[in-house]
Design an enzyme around this catalytic site. Structure first.
Site, short mmCIF file in Angstrom:
data_model
loop_
_atom_site.label_atom_id
_atom_site.label_comp_id
_atom_site.label_asym_id
_atom_site.label_seq_id
_atom_site.Cartn_x
_atom_site.Cartn_y
_atom_site.Cartn_z
N HIS A 474 -4.84 22.98 -1.18
CA HIS A 474 -4.12 21.84 -0.60
C HIS A 474 -3.04 21.33 -1.55
O HIS A 474 -2.94 20.12 -1.77
CB HIS A 474 -5.09 20.70 -0.27
CG HIS A 474 -6.17 21.06 0.69
ND1 HIS A 474 -7.37 20.38 0.76
CD2 HIS A 474 -6.24 22.02 1.64
CE1 HIS A 474 -8.12 20.91 1.70
NE2 HIS A 474 -7.46 21.92 2.25
N PRO A 475 -2.19 22.17 -2.12
CA PRO A 475 -1.17 21.67 -3.05
C PRO A 475 -0.14 20.80 -2.33
O PRO A 475 0.26 21.09 -1.20
CB PRO A 475 -0.54 22.94 -3.61
CG PRO A 475 -0.74 23.97 -2.54
CD PRO A 475 -2.08 23.63 -1.94
#
Length: 538
Positions: A474-475
């Site tokens: 989930h960057p």
């Protein structure tokens, strides 16, 4: 050189939304450039196929971070979608909006129009919740959201009952009145197929004469006339081409590629740009900084009852579920392996949930990180329960290595660099042990495989967390939204500070990461970004 009103870079979770909405009224010519290819791929369309797509040579950028001190100097594998639909075409499909406080926090940082009351109507507009609309949920929108409660594995009942015994409330909808509690995840599928943004937004718009989609187009940099963005240069095969934007260039290439393109275009930290021989268009130290990601780990168990391992491991089991999927679009292949979920507080002092739960009725004790073959689980009955942090305080950064637009950037996520992040994951490990000790879970657990019964002290648990935890993919945050150019990259209208005609619309604008999976809030950013762009055009 061909001219368009809007040039969108990246056909991912936000880019496909923009392509649809900006071309919808027929007034504007829109070009959408995607480095990857078509999403007409078996591993993309079949929901459980994401196990193959996670390490696919053409569907995936397959990034690796630098060694991370906080996780025992290991590299972290980062799958990113390189295909129409972007990472929404290769993710695990769990639909989570985030907590109301997340968006109120965005607004409190100086971003008017981004509070929960502002974004809730956008969330409702974008979804077609199969269970129907209510005060929090929408129906009739492009993204189909499916409730899988009636078709999950039977062991999910033990997981839910165990969570209630451990003190969690049953929550039938994590996207409803509250996120807190234990329940079953909803996923973005439609009639047994993945519902990516390519399916939901791009496919219905592809026949419009004013929308031009260019696949296999690797954008190398933004073209400027003075300080105004006027188009982009891209490579397609052996050809270098340019395309011009009469109104705006919009970067929707994601939390990795958007800051990379900005830096390659001369927008970034001046000393770094000069070191790579790139002329500075605008000094912007924050490009690539503020990198945030959720990090988590699993506790794995041998099971006393059959799990998906028993179905997916033997050839006859795979044949049976394969035929079922082909004939009826149902069964395990139509789901994610992340079936049970939840959000809880690791300590009573916390004012809101700070940890996410995952229950998967399958196990992969021998898998290489990032290479789980979802159709090849362990040769025994097993399952896992995992956690990931909702609001990590660790911050990382990424930067180009050179002026070569085809070189992967240097990614330093800086996981577990704060005591707070380590402490809450330790508390989460203790909760997993408490959950495993409940009556319903004891009925199905034969023994704990990892971390193992001999790992009991806080010191040993922390060592295990550092050795086994990793990204949950989930960057975000690398082109953060904010009012001040010194501390952000884009303003609340998503315009890049210091230049004209250039916006960023994707997960990189998150000033703070949201609680849970970030695909849904990224789609929301695409919808709201389109609203802002069209309002400016009017």
């Amino acid at each position: 050189m061909e001219d368009f009103d809007y040039v969108i870079v990246g056909a991912g979770s936000a880019g496909c939304v923009l392509a649809n909405r900006l071309s919808e009224n027929g007034k504007y010519r829109v070009a959408l450039l995607e480095a990857g290819g078509s999403d007409l791929n078996f591993w993309v369309r079949m929901p459980i196929g994401y196990g193959k797509a996670f390490y696919h040579n053409t569907l995936n950028w397959k990034y690796l971070t630098e060694p991370v001190p906080g996780i025992a100097d290991r590299q972290s594998y980062w799958p990113r979608g390189k295909v129409l639909g972007g990472s929404s075409s290769i993710n695990a499909m769990v639909f989570i909006r985030g907590q109301a406080q997340d968006f109120d926090g965005w607004r409190a940082l100086g971003n008017p129009g981004w509070g929960y009351d502002d974004v809730l109507p956008v969330f409702k507009r974008m979804e077609d919740n199969v269970a129907g609309a209510d005060s929090w949920r929408g129906a009739g929108g492009p993204v189909t959201v499916t409730n899988i409660e009636k078709v999950v594995h039977p062991l999910c009942e033990n997981y839910l009952a165990g969570g209630i015994e451990a003190g969690l409330a049953r929550n039938p909808d994590f996207n409803g009145a509250t996120q807190e509690g234990i329940g079953i995840y909803q996923i973005t599928t439609r009639n047994g197929f993945r519902c990516s943004t390519a399916t939901a937004y791009l496919a219905p718009a592809c026949d419009r004469e004013n929308l031009h989609v260019i696949k296999a187009a690797h954008v190398t940099h933004v073209l400027f006339e003075g300080r105004r963005a006027k188009g982009v240069e891209y490579r397609r095969g052996n050809e270098i081409r340019q395309i011009r934007a009469r109104r705006e260039v919009i970067l929707s290439a994601g939390a990795v590629n958007t800051p990379q393109i900005l830096q390659l275009s001369g927008i970034g930290e001046p000393a770094m740009l000069k070191r790579h021989g790139i002329e500075v268009v605008h000094a912007a130290d924050q490009v690539g900084r503020n990198l945030q990601d959720h990090i988590g780990f699993d506790h794995l168990y041998a099971s006393q009852r059959p799990t998906l391992n028993d179905v997916l491991r033997p050839w006859w089991g795979r044949l049976a579920v394969g035929l079922r999927y082909v004939l009826t679009r149902s069964g395990p292949l139509s789901l994610s392996v992340n079936q049970g979920g939840g959000f809880f507080r690791t300590s009573p002092e916390r004012t809101r949930p700070n940890m996410q739960l995952y229950f998967s009725p399958v196990s992969y004790t021998r898998a290489i990180p990032g290479r789980r073959a979802l159709m090849s689980p362990d040769p025994f009955s097993g399952f896992l329960v995992g956690v990931s942090n909702c609001h990590p305080t660790s911050r990382g950064a990424l930067a180009i290595r050179s002026a070569d637009p085809f070189a992967a950037p240097e990614i330093r996520p800086n996981y577990l660099s704060t005591d707070e992040d380590v402490q809450e994951l330790l508390e989460a490990a203790h909760f997993l042990r408490r959950l495993a000790g409940t009556g319903p879970m004891r009925e199905i657990i034969k023994h704990e495989i990892k971390p193992g019964a001999d790992i009991t002290s806080d010191e040993d648990l922390v060592a295990d967390i550092r050795q086994r935890s990793g990204s949950v993919f989930h960057p975000c945050g690398t082109c953060a939204m904010g009012p001040e150019p010194a501390t952000s990259v884009v303003d609340p209208r998503l315009r890049v500070h210091g230049v004209d005609g250039l916006r960023v619309v994707d997960a990189s604008i998150f000033p703070r990461i949201t609680a849970g999976n970030i695909n849904a809030p990224t789609i929301m950013v695409g919808e709201k970004g389109a609203d802002l762009i069209l309002a400016a055009a009017r």
